[in-house]
Every structure is written in structure tokens, then in C-alpha cells.
Write an enzyme that holds these catalytic residues in place. Structure first.
Site, short mmCIF file in Angstrom:
data_model
loop_
_atom_site.label_atom_id
_atom_site.label_comp_id
_atom_site.label_asym_id
_atom_site.label_seq_id
_atom_site.Cartn_x
_atom_site.Cartn_y
_atom_site.Cartn_z
N TRP A 147 0.58 -1.05 -0.18
CA TRP A 147 -0.18 -0.02 0.05
C TRP A 147 0.97 1.28 -0.05
CZ3 TRP A 147 -4.37 -1.02 4.11
CH2 TRP A 147 -5.14 -2.14 3.60
N GLU A 172 11.41 -6.56 -9.05
CA GLU A 172 10.65 -5.30 -9.43
C GLU A 172 11.43 -4.27 -10.11
OE1 GLU A 172 6.99 -4.65 -6.49
OE2 GLU A 172 8.73 -3.71 -5.65
N GLY A 189 4.92 1.67 -10.85
CA GLY A 189 4.25 2.75 -10.93
C GLY A 189 4.08 3.72 -12.12
N SER A 208 3.64 -2.34 -11.94
CA SER A 208 2.35 -2.37 -12.90
C SER A 208 1.66 -3.49 -12.94
CB SER A 208 2.75 -1.63 -14.14
OG SER A 208 3.33 -0.23 -13.88
N GLY A 265 1.40 -2.88 -6.16
CA GLY A 265 1.39 -1.45 -5.50
C GLY A 265 -0.10 -0.76 -6.00
N GLY A 266 -0.14 0.12 -6.99
CA GLY A 266 -1.30 0.95 -7.11
C GLY A 266 -2.58 0.01 -7.25
#
Ligand code: PGA
Length: 236
Positions: free
Chosen positions: A7, A158, A164, A194, A215-216
Site C-alpha cells: 500500500w 521489481e 508505478g 504495474s 502497488g497501485g
């Protein structure tokens, strides 16, 4: 397969309770995937409380190597254990980029977490210029070389240029990097950068991809659940 939601610096306690309540309901019917959420430190206790009695794990986004001491702003593994936290991420590229994290400090953090009984997700990955300069393999070898194998260790590959940006690695690139990492250390390797509901299935279908660090797309219940469903559907 493990799907973990990073998060970052999003969601306080009330949003965390709301999200975890909804997530637990939506995941109840899904089998075949391990799921973890990684809220900010201040929301860890609320997440642990809300997800008690479910199979969803709660992990922190970092952990310090000392048990306690004069380390202003840091949190130790025993402190996380006391909260009922299951694990922690270390070495995220944002930590390396903005907070001076090095291979050595990442290794110390990972080691301390493992020694304290936490499940650790150690992040590695090359930057855009490193990939363009043909250094991907050397960078991954260097970053992985400081980690020791452990049943409770998972690596997240990653690529920094994919985080992102909306531009994920192709499944072929991910497979190649994961295969290299696995040849160096026999641990599960998650892909991050992503990951979205639209590309999760093809990334997870690669044989050396053992899950995702999201993530997002982990900030929204529906998109996170869609990625968990894609993982659950991936034959292994
Ligand atoms: P992203 O982030 O899914 O938003 O690209 C991944 C991560 O930083 O772990």
C-alpha cells in the site's frame, strides 16, 4: 502463488478497516492463492484485528535489524511480532532510491526479520538505465548475492522502470529475470511493477513467476481481488 498488496504511504486506520472488511468478504470464496496486505505501520494493528480469523496475512513495508535501540523512526521485528504481523517487505526500490537503503542494509533487515520468525519479501530489480546499459544480470546477481536462502524468504523482482509507470515487464522479460534469480537462490519469486487485472494472468502464467507484489492496483478492493482471482486460476 502469493499475491501481496504493497500500500506504500496510502490508507490510515479507518480506510484500512473498511478495505480489509470488504477484502475478507470477497476472498472467502477463493482458494488456491495466499494473500497478504502491507499497510503503513500505523494501520498494521487495525489490519491484524480486522483480518483475524481469515487466511489473509498482514505484513509491514520495512523492518529494522536491531531488536531495539537508538534508531529514531525505525521499527523492529519483535515490535511487529507483538502486533501479530506475519512478515515484512525489505529493500523496496523506493527505500533504496529515497532513503539510502543499500544491499547491505537490506540484507541485515531481511536476516533480522527471518531470525525473529517473520516471513520476508526482499525486493530486487534494475533501473531503466541499468537495463538499457546491459547491466540487468549483474545488478540482480549483486542484489541477490547478499541474501541467504530460507523457507520464509520470498524475493520480489521489481524492475524499477516498471513501478508505478503503467509499463509492466513483458511476460518474457519477467520469466528471464525470475529464472536467473531462481538459479542464484532457491526461493519463490514474485513479480512486481504495474501488475493490473488486465496483465496479471499472462505474467503469472510464466513458470518462474510465483506470485505478484502489487502497488497501485492493490489499493482498490475490486482490482486487488481480480489479481488474486487470476493467481488462483493459474495452474501450478
Ligand atoms: P505498482 O508498484 O504496482 O504501483 O507498479 C509495485 C511496487 O512498488 O511494489
Amino acid at each position: 502463488m502469493l499475491v501481496a498488496g504493497n500500500w506504500k504511504m496510502y490508507k490510515g486506520t479507518s480506510e484500512t478497516v473498511e478495505f480489509c472488511t470488504a477484502l475478507a468478504e470477497r476472498l472467502e470464496a477463493i482458494d488456491g492463492v495466499d494473500v497478504a496486505v502491507c499497510p503503513p505501520y500505523t494501520a498494521l494493528a487495525a489490519a491484524v484485528r480486522t483480518l483475524a480469523g481469515t487466511e489473509i496475512a498482514v505484513a509491514a513495508q520495512n523492518v529494522h535489524w536491531a531488536e531495539e535501540g537508538a534508531y529514531t523512526g525505525e521499527i523492529s521485528a519483535p515490535m511487529l511480532r507483538e502486533l501479530g504481523v506475519y512478515g515484512a517487505i525489505v529493500g523496496h526500490s523506493e527505500r533504496r532510491q529515497y532513503f539510502g537503503e543499500t544491499d547491505e542494509t537490506v540484507a541485515r533487515r531481511a536476516e533480522a526479520g527471518l531470525d525473529a520468525g517473520l516471513h520476508m519479501i526482499a525486493c530486487v530489480g534494475e533501473t531503466g538505465p541499468e537495463r538499457k546499459g546491459g547491466q540487468t544480470e549483474a545488478v540482480l546477481r549483486r542484489q541477490v548475492s547478499v541474501l541467504r536462502p530460507d523457507d520464509n524468504l520470498v524475493i520480489a523482482y521489481e524492475p524499477v522502470w516498471a513501478i508505478g509507470t503503467g509499463l509492466s515487464a513483458t511476460p518474457e522479460l519477467a520469466q528471464e529475470a525470475h529464472a536467473l534469480i531462481k538459479s542464484l537462490l532457491e526461493v519463490p519469486v514474485l513479480y512486481g511493477g504495474s501488475v493490473k487485472p488486465e496483465n496479471a494472468a499472462e505474467l503469472l502464467a510464466q513458470p518462474a513467476v510465483d506470485g505478484a507484489l502489487v502497488g497501485g492496483a492493490s489499493l482498490d478492493v475490486e482490482s486487488f481481488v481480480a489479481i488474486c482471482e487470476a493467481a488462483a486460476r493459474t495452474p501450478r
